[in-house]
Design an enzyme around this catalytic site. Structure first.
Site, PDB file in Angstrom:
ATOM      1  CE  LYS A   1      -1.558  19.837   4.891  1.00 45.52           C
ATOM      2  NZ  LYS A   1      -2.269  20.560   3.802  1.00 45.52           N
TER       3      LYS A   1
ATOM      4  CB  SER B   1      -1.671  19.745   8.998  1.00 45.18           C
ATOM      5  OG  SER B   1      -2.435  19.856   7.878  1.00 45.18           O
TER       6      SER B   1
ATOM      7  CE  LYS C   1       0.734  23.403  11.204  1.00 40.01           C
ATOM      8  NZ  LYS C   1      -0.372  22.654  10.684  1.00 40.01           N
TER       9      LYS C   1
HETATM   10  P1  NAD Z   1      -6.751  28.748  12.021  1.00 41.16           P
HETATM   11  O1  NAD Z   1      -5.730  29.228  12.827  1.00 41.16           O
HETATM   12  O2  NAD Z   1      -7.475  29.768  11.167  1.00 41.16           O
HETATM   13  O3  NAD Z   1      -8.042  28.104  12.824  1.00 41.16           O
HETATM   14  C1  NAD Z   1      -7.624  27.243  13.950  1.00 41.16           C
HETATM   15  C2  NAD Z   1      -9.017  27.502  14.905  1.00 41.16           C
HETATM   16  O4  NAD Z   1      -8.836  26.687  16.255  1.00 41.16           O
HETATM   17  C3  NAD Z   1      -9.104  28.903  15.551  1.00 41.16           C
HETATM   18  O5  NAD Z   1     -10.182  29.363  15.357  1.00 41.16           O
HETATM   19  C4  NAD Z   1      -8.791  28.835  17.106  1.00 41.16           C
HETATM   20  O6  NAD Z   1      -9.481  29.715  17.769  1.00 41.16           O
HETATM   21  C5  NAD Z   1      -9.232  27.376  17.355  1.00 41.16           C
HETATM   22  N1  NAD Z   1      -8.523  26.882  18.532  1.00 41.16           N
HETATM   23  C6  NAD Z   1      -7.229  26.916  18.884  1.00 41.16           C
HETATM   24  N2  NAD Z   1      -7.118  25.963  20.224  1.00 41.16           N
HETATM   25  C7  NAD Z   1      -8.327  25.669  20.225  1.00 41.16           C
HETATM   26  C8  NAD Z   1      -8.805  24.942  21.400  1.00 41.16           C
HETATM   27  N3  NAD Z   1      -8.086  24.361  22.357  1.00 41.16           N
HETATM   28  N4  NAD Z   1      -9.941  24.608  21.452  1.00 41.16           N
HETATM   29  C9  NAD Z   1     -10.995  25.228  20.650  1.00 41.16           C
HETATM   30  N5  NAD Z   1     -10.820  25.871  19.661  1.00 41.16           N
HETATM   31  C10 NAD Z   1      -9.250  26.119  19.401  1.00 41.16           C
HETATM   32  O7  NAD Z   1      -6.254  27.479  11.228  1.00 41.16           O
HETATM   33  P2  NAD Z   1      -6.889  27.033   9.891  1.00 41.16           P
HETATM   34  O8  NAD Z   1      -6.105  27.660   8.619  1.00 41.16           O
HETATM   35  O9  NAD Z   1      -8.095  26.918   9.789  1.00 41.16           O
HETATM   36  O10 NAD Z   1      -6.032  25.528   9.892  1.00 41.16           O
HETATM   37  C11 NAD Z   1      -6.367  24.500  10.567  1.00 41.16           C
HETATM   38  C12 NAD Z   1      -5.502  23.349  10.215  1.00 41.16           C
HETATM   39  O11 NAD Z   1      -5.763  22.902   9.051  1.00 41.16           O
HETATM   40  C13 NAD Z   1      -4.091  23.419  10.457  1.00 41.16           C
HETATM   41  O12 NAD Z   1      -3.303  22.497  11.024  1.00 41.16           O
HETATM   42  C14 NAD Z   1      -3.541  23.881   9.099  1.00 41.16           C
HETATM   43  O13 NAD Z   1      -2.057  23.584   8.756  1.00 41.16           O
HETATM   44  C15 NAD Z   1      -4.416  22.941   8.416  1.00 41.16           C
HETATM   45  N6  NAD Z   1      -4.701  23.506   6.777  1.00 41.16           N
HETATM   46  C16 NAD Z   1      -4.880  24.864   6.581  1.00 41.16           C
HETATM   47  C17 NAD Z   1      -5.013  25.240   5.369  1.00 41.16           C
HETATM   48  C18 NAD Z   1      -5.232  26.643   4.877  1.00 41.16           C
HETATM   49  O14 NAD Z   1      -5.093  26.944   3.763  1.00 41.16           O
HETATM   50  N7  NAD Z   1      -5.381  27.495   5.948  1.00 41.16           N
HETATM   51  C19 NAD Z   1      -5.224  24.205   4.221  1.00 41.16           C
HETATM   52  C20 NAD Z   1      -5.023  22.812   4.557  1.00 41.16           C
HETATM   53  C21 NAD Z   1      -4.773  22.455   5.870  1.00 41.16           C
END
Ligand code: NAD
Length: 298
Positions: free
Chosen positions: A171, A95, A239
């Site tokens: 979104k 997102s 965010k």
């Molecule tokens: P998270 O922080 O758990 O996971 C993100 C991952 O990206 C981490 O494992 C981190 O180590 C990795 N990362 C960061 N920079 C990196 C890079 N340069 N190269 C490789 N890996 C890298 O986040 P999440 O909860 O999995 O969310 C991911 C996306 O989905 C976000 O944009 C969030 O807003 C969206 N989202 C989350 C949810 C939720 O309930 N958690 C629901 C819908 C959408």
């Protein structure tokens, strides 16, 4: 199909595992080694960088926190564009700001890579059971080419919303509605408690009526239990609302409700609650009213 998957956090891990279960060959990368190891144990191969994950795969998925992370992983050193072959497809499921999706897609196009923005709604439980709602922007034929074999292996629905960036605009609309609903719920249950009615009974009485919602069913029990374990962290919702305010203001679309909830989230973050679930808006109302929804002390 061979798919590169970058970003194995709360959402990315289960999504990658569902693609493996669907019979795809995955090459995965995350900056956190333990996360890579967990998905390798489920059948993926490990890559040492986003570039390496893209080298051998015709399709690459990114699931990262926000715009700067996607920029780094795609356009940065050892990023996707250094590895991906002409004609490859990048599906960014993070997102992020719709304007940044457009910028990244433009750089991809120069390198002969096609891109879709395809953020999701549903949270970790729906990522685990493969029933996410997926909203997609980009070329329609490209969307159709990945809909059944890739997107619907992670989601229950995948809806085409328009050109590149339209997935993320959709979104943001989702995130505005969720944030305002949670704030309204916290405000209403606090009022009921202060006025002498048990919030649990209020929830039972109204959940089947017009005010009932998926948000209410998920968040009222958390507020009543005083359980704010994420779920979806306040920091991530800040965010999203920052991206919504930017996008709304750029389009001359005022967002008075979003601005109010944003300030509530900011107050909670200043009070060290940024890592709490967004249902902790109940704590904000406890502070300003002197009344807690939960029977448990906050
Ligand atoms: P998270 O922080 O758990 O996971 C993100 C991952 O990206 C981490 O494992 C981190 O180590 C990795 N990362 C960061 N920079 C990196 C890079 N340069 N190269 C490789 N890996 C890298 O986040 P999440 O909860 O999995 O969310 C991911 C996306 O989905 C976000 O944009 C969030 O807003 C969206 N989202 C989350 C949810 C939720 O309930 N958690 C629901 C819908 C959408």
């Amino acid at each position: 199909m061979k798919i590169g998957f970058i970003g194995l956090g709360i959402m990315g891990k289960p999504m990658a595992k569902n693609l493996i279960k669907a019979g795809h060959q995955l090459v995965v990368f995350d900056i956190v080694k333990d996360s890579v190891n967990e998905v390798v144990a489920a059948g993926a191969s490990a890559a040492a960088s986003a570039k390496e994950a893209a080298l051998s795969c015709g399709h690459i998925i990114t699931m990262l926190p926000n715009s700067p992370h996607v920029r780094t992983a795609v356009l940065g050193e050892n990023g996707v564009l250094e590895g991906a072959k002409k004609g490859s497809v990048l599906i960014d499921m993070s997102s992020i700001a719709p304007g940044v999706s457009k910028e990244i897609a433009c750089e991809c196009e120069k390198a002969g890579i096609k891109m879709l923005d395809a953020p999701v709604s549903g949270g970790e439980p729906k990522a685990v059971d493969g029933t996410l709602s997926i909203m997609v922007g980009g070329d329609k034929a490209l969307f159709e080419s990945v809909k059944n074999d890739i997107l619907l292996k992670m989601g229950a629905s995948a809806v085409y919303c328009g050109g590149i960036g339209a997935g993320n605009t959709t979104k943001l609309a989702n995130q505005i509605i969720v944030a305002c609903n949670i704030a309204a719920l916290a405000e209403a249950l606090t009022m009921a408690k202060k006025a002498g009615v048990d919030p649990e009974l209020v929830f039972e009485a109204i959940k089947g009526g017009l005010a009932g919602s998926t948000v209410m069913n998920a968040k009222a029990p958390m507020m009543i239990a005083g359980n704010f374990k994420p779920g979806f962290r306040i920091d991530l919702h800040i965010k999203d609302l920052a991206n919504a305010l930017d996008t709304g203001h750029s389009a001359a679309s005022p967002l008075p409700l979003t601005s109010s909830v944003m300030e509530m989230f900011q107050a909670l973050r200043a009070d060290n609650a940024g890592s709490d679930d967004h249902s902790a808006l109940a704590k904000y109302y406890a502070k300003i009213s002197g009344e807690e929804i939960s029977k448990k002390a906050l």
